[in-house]
Design a protein around this motif. Structure first.
Motif, PDB file in Angstrom:
ATOM      1  N   ARG A   1      55.317 123.658  61.429  1.00  0.00           N
ATOM      2  CA  ARG A   1      53.898 123.475  61.087  1.00  0.00           C
ATOM      3  C   ARG A   1      53.198 122.666  62.184  1.00  0.00           C
ATOM      4  O   ARG A   1      52.099 123.016  62.625  1.00  0.00           O
ATOM      5  CB  ARG A   1      53.771 122.758  59.740  1.00  0.00           C
ATOM      6  CG  ARG A   1      54.044 123.679  58.551  1.00  0.00           C
ATOM      7  CD  ARG A   1      53.793 122.958  57.243  1.00  0.00           C
ATOM      8  NE  ARG A   1      54.962 122.258  56.734  1.00  0.00           N
ATOM      9  CZ  ARG A   1      54.952 121.019  56.244  1.00  0.00           C
ATOM     10  NH1 ARG A   1      53.840 120.312  56.244  1.00  0.00           N
ATOM     11  NH2 ARG A   1      56.063 120.479  55.765  1.00  0.00           N
ATOM     12  N   LEU A   2      53.845 121.595  62.630  1.00  0.00           N
ATOM     13  CA  LEU A   2      53.243 120.735  63.663  1.00  0.00           C
ATOM     14  C   LEU A   2      53.079 121.484  64.983  1.00  0.00           C
ATOM     15  O   LEU A   2      52.021 121.441  65.622  1.00  0.00           O
ATOM     16  CB  LEU A   2      54.124 119.503  63.898  1.00  0.00           C
ATOM     17  CG  LEU A   2      54.275 118.519  62.735  1.00  0.00           C
ATOM     18  CD1 LEU A   2      55.371 117.496  63.071  1.00  0.00           C
ATOM     19  CD2 LEU A   2      52.964 117.827  62.437  1.00  0.00           C
ATOM     20  N   ALA A   3      54.147 122.157  65.406  1.00  0.00           N
ATOM     21  CA  ALA A   3      54.127 122.811  66.719  1.00  0.00           C
ATOM     22  C   ALA A   3      53.190 124.013  66.711  1.00  0.00           C
ATOM     23  O   ALA A   3      52.426 124.220  67.663  1.00  0.00           O
ATOM     24  CB  ALA A   3      55.542 123.239  67.103  1.00  0.00           C
ATOM     25  N   ASP A   4      53.223 124.814  65.637  1.00  0.00           N
ATOM     26  CA  ASP A   4      52.372 126.009  65.586  1.00  0.00           C
ATOM     27  C   ASP A   4      50.885 125.624  65.566  1.00  0.00           C
ATOM     28  O   ASP A   4      50.071 126.250  66.244  1.00  0.00           O
ATOM     29  CB  ASP A   4      52.726 126.883  64.373  1.00  0.00           C
ATOM     30  CG  ASP A   4      54.083 127.570  64.543  1.00  0.00           C
ATOM     31  OD1 ASP A   4      54.626 127.559  65.664  1.00  0.00           O
ATOM     32  OD2 ASP A   4      54.605 128.114  63.549  1.00  0.00           O
TER      33      ASP A   4
ATOM     34  N   ARG B   1      53.528 129.137  61.127  1.00  0.00           N
ATOM     35  CA  ARG B   1      53.274 128.239  59.993  1.00  0.00           C
ATOM     36  C   ARG B   1      52.015 127.398  60.191  1.00  0.00           C
ATOM     37  O   ARG B   1      51.853 126.359  59.568  1.00  0.00           O
ATOM     38  CB  ARG B   1      54.490 127.316  59.785  1.00  0.00           C
ATOM     39  CG  ARG B   1      55.750 128.051  59.318  1.00  0.00           C
ATOM     40  CD  ARG B   1      55.594 128.500  57.871  1.00  0.00           C
ATOM     41  NE  ARG B   1      56.712 129.316  57.412  1.00  0.00           N
ATOM     42  CZ  ARG B   1      56.744 130.653  57.493  1.00  0.00           C
ATOM     43  NH1 ARG B   1      55.727 131.320  58.033  1.00  0.00           N
ATOM     44  NH2 ARG B   1      57.773 131.323  57.027  1.00  0.00           N
ATOM     45  N   ASN B   2      51.135 127.831  61.114  1.00  0.00           N
ATOM     46  CA  ASN B   2      49.908 127.073  61.343  1.00  0.00           C
ATOM     47  C   ASN B   2      48.894 127.307  60.221  1.00  0.00           C
ATOM     48  O   ASN B   2      48.950 128.319  59.518  1.00  0.00           O
ATOM     49  CB  ASN B   2      49.292 127.467  62.686  1.00  0.00           C
ATOM     50  CG  ASN B   2      49.051 128.954  62.779  1.00  0.00           C
ATOM     51  OD1 ASN B   2      49.995 129.710  63.042  1.00  0.00           O
ATOM     52  ND2 ASN B   2      47.825 129.387  62.541  1.00  0.00           N
ATOM     53  N   CYS B   3      47.951 126.373  60.096  1.00  0.00           N
ATOM     54  CA  CYS B   3      46.876 126.520  59.114  1.00  0.00           C
ATOM     55  C   CYS B   3      45.815 127.472  59.654  1.00  0.00           C
ATOM     56  O   CYS B   3      45.803 127.791  60.850  1.00  0.00           O
ATOM     57  CB  CYS B   3      46.272 125.152  58.804  1.00  0.00           C
ATOM     58  SG  CYS B   3      45.579 124.353  60.257  1.00  0.00           S
TER      59      CYS B   3
ATOM     60  N   GLY C   1      48.383 129.723  55.299  1.00  0.00           N
ATOM     61  CA  GLY C   1      48.985 129.661  56.632  1.00  0.00           C
ATOM     62  C   GLY C   1      50.371 129.038  56.647  1.00  0.00           C
ATOM     63  O   GLY C   1      51.266 129.498  57.359  1.00  0.00           O
ATOM     64  N   ARG C   2      50.550 127.991  55.843  1.00  0.00           N
ATOM     65  CA  ARG C   2      51.840 127.288  55.842  1.00  0.00           C
ATOM     66  C   ARG C   2      52.955 128.160  55.267  1.00  0.00           C
ATOM     67  O   ARG C   2      54.134 127.856  55.418  1.00  0.00           O
ATOM     68  CB  ARG C   2      51.746 125.987  55.040  1.00  0.00           C
ATOM     69  CG  ARG C   2      50.664 125.020  55.491  1.00  0.00           C
ATOM     70  CD  ARG C   2      50.810 124.612  56.937  1.00  0.00           C
ATOM     71  NE  ARG C   2      49.901 123.523  57.311  1.00  0.00           N
ATOM     72  CZ  ARG C   2      49.600 123.202  58.547  1.00  0.00           C
ATOM     73  NH1 ARG C   2      50.100 123.898  59.560  1.00  0.00           N
ATOM     74  NH2 ARG C   2      48.790 122.198  58.802  1.00  0.00           N
TER      75      ARG C   2
END
Lengths: 100, 272
Positions: free
Chosen positions: B11-14, B78-80, B244-245
């Motif tokens: 999630r953080l990286a994407d 997994r990005n928003c 997104g997640r």
């Protein structure tokens, strides 16, 4: 509500604490905070930096170029120059070696 | 490895990769030279954060960073939704006069809305700040060490966002109306930054990362006073955009990836 006109800010960059701030260029900005924001990315993204000054260009008073002759020496003033000192020579030699 | 940690890292990286890509689309098109360079630097910073976290994922047994960036399909990201949104105003998005060979750039030139990019970056940087502050004390030490290195850059990103947000709405009526419109458009997606995941409780119980609802409250307590200060109205009834997640993205994510991954996929074996 009025639009603040953009002005030019002169940027001074300090590479380490205690070093002098050196003029590196200018940015356009409407106010001092935005000028700092812009100066950081224009002039500190590659050079090592610990501190930035921004000064409105308008705040600077300069000498006219037609008066440049007042900086010239009418007679020999080489006694004022520091290059004759042994320490200066040694410092220069060390500096030249470091650059190689 | 703990699937909750893997999910958190993705999630953080994407988020970082995708907002970095979107912001980099503005390189050369920014409103003035100085801001163009500053905004592009922020994009590079976010790409750097993403790469560092992909490297951490790789150390934990996931594929290599290039593989993760260029050879995953939308459903695996997994990005928003906020980070993937295109910066075109709704009415203009349909027509796409082709100026050069990059359709995204063409549309940014002709219909791009800088206010959307700017407000998104403000919302995102504030979220980064809240999240990475918490992660700096994470019990998952490798991540804590990593995010502490990001602090200085995040500080500049929030300074950038706050400086712009405090000035533009107060400068002219046009400034106020454009920022308000961007806030209205982006707010539901900004809330989606904090989409709950099935790992929230596990991560928070283990002291790895606070729950998304906690982070969301912290984010609101930072962002809302800044908006109120400049007279920007906060959309109170907007429902968050989630999905997104869990890998459920809007169509923009698919077109973004087709742009971003095009060259790498033309010749997967090429050496760069």
């Amino acid at each position: 509500m009025t639009q603040t006109p953009e002005q030019v800010w002169e940027v001074f960059h300090q590479s380490a604490r205690g070093e002098p701030h050196v003029h590196v260029g200018s940015v356009h900005a409407t106010d001092a905070d935005t000028a700092v924001l812009m100066a950081k990315e224009q002039f500190a993204r590659r050079l090592a930096c610990v501190n930035i000054w921004v000064v409105p260009s308008d705040a600077i008073t300069e000498t006219p170029y037609e008066d440049a002759d007042m900086f010239e020496h009418g007679t020999d003033k080489s006694y004022r120059e520091a290059f004759g000192y042994e320490t200066t020579k040694r410092a220069k030699a060390v500096g030249d070696a470091a650059e190689l | 490895m703990n699937p909750a940690i893997i999910d958190l890292l993705y999630r953080l990286a994407d988020d970082g990769l995708i907002i970095g890509h979107r912001n980099s689309e503005w390189t050369g098109l920014g409103p003035i030279l100085e801001e163009d360079i500053a905004f592009s630097s922020v994009a590079q910073d976010k790409m750097g954060h993403a790469l560092a976290i992909y490297n951490l994922l790789h150390e934990l047994g996931e594929p290599a960073p290039d593989q993760l960036a260029f050879f995953r399909d939308a459903a695996e990201f997994r990005n928003c939704s906020l980070v993937a949104l295109e910066c075109f105003s709704e009415t203009d998005a349909a027509s796409t006069p082709s100026l050069r060979n990059n359709p995204t750039r063409d549309r940014l030139v002709s219909h791009g809305d800088w206010s959307l990019a700017l407000v998104r970056q403000f919302f995102f940087s504030e979220a980064d700040s809240v999240r990475f502050n918490a992660l700096a004390n994470s019990t998952f030490e490798p991540l804590a060490i990593l995010v502490r290195k990001f602090r200085g850059e995040i500080k500049y990103h929030t300074l950038h966002g706050r400086t712009m947000m405090r000035r533009l709405p107060a400068a002219t009526l046009e400034g106020r109306s454009r920022i308000q419109k961007a806030v209205d458009t982006l707010w539901p997606h900004a809330l989606g930054l904090f989409e709950p995941t099935r790992y929230d409780k596990q991560l928070s119980d283990a002291g790895i990362c606070p729950g998304e609802s906690v982070l969301c409250e912290q984010w609101r307590s930072e962002v809302e006073p800044i908006l109120r200060e400049t007279g920007v109205h906060i959309p109170t009834t907007a429902a968050p955009v989630y999905g997104g997640r869990a890998g459920k993205h809007l169509t923009e994510m698919v077109s973004l990836l087709s742009d971003m991954q095009k060259v790498a996929r033309m010749d997967p074996d090429a050496k760069w």
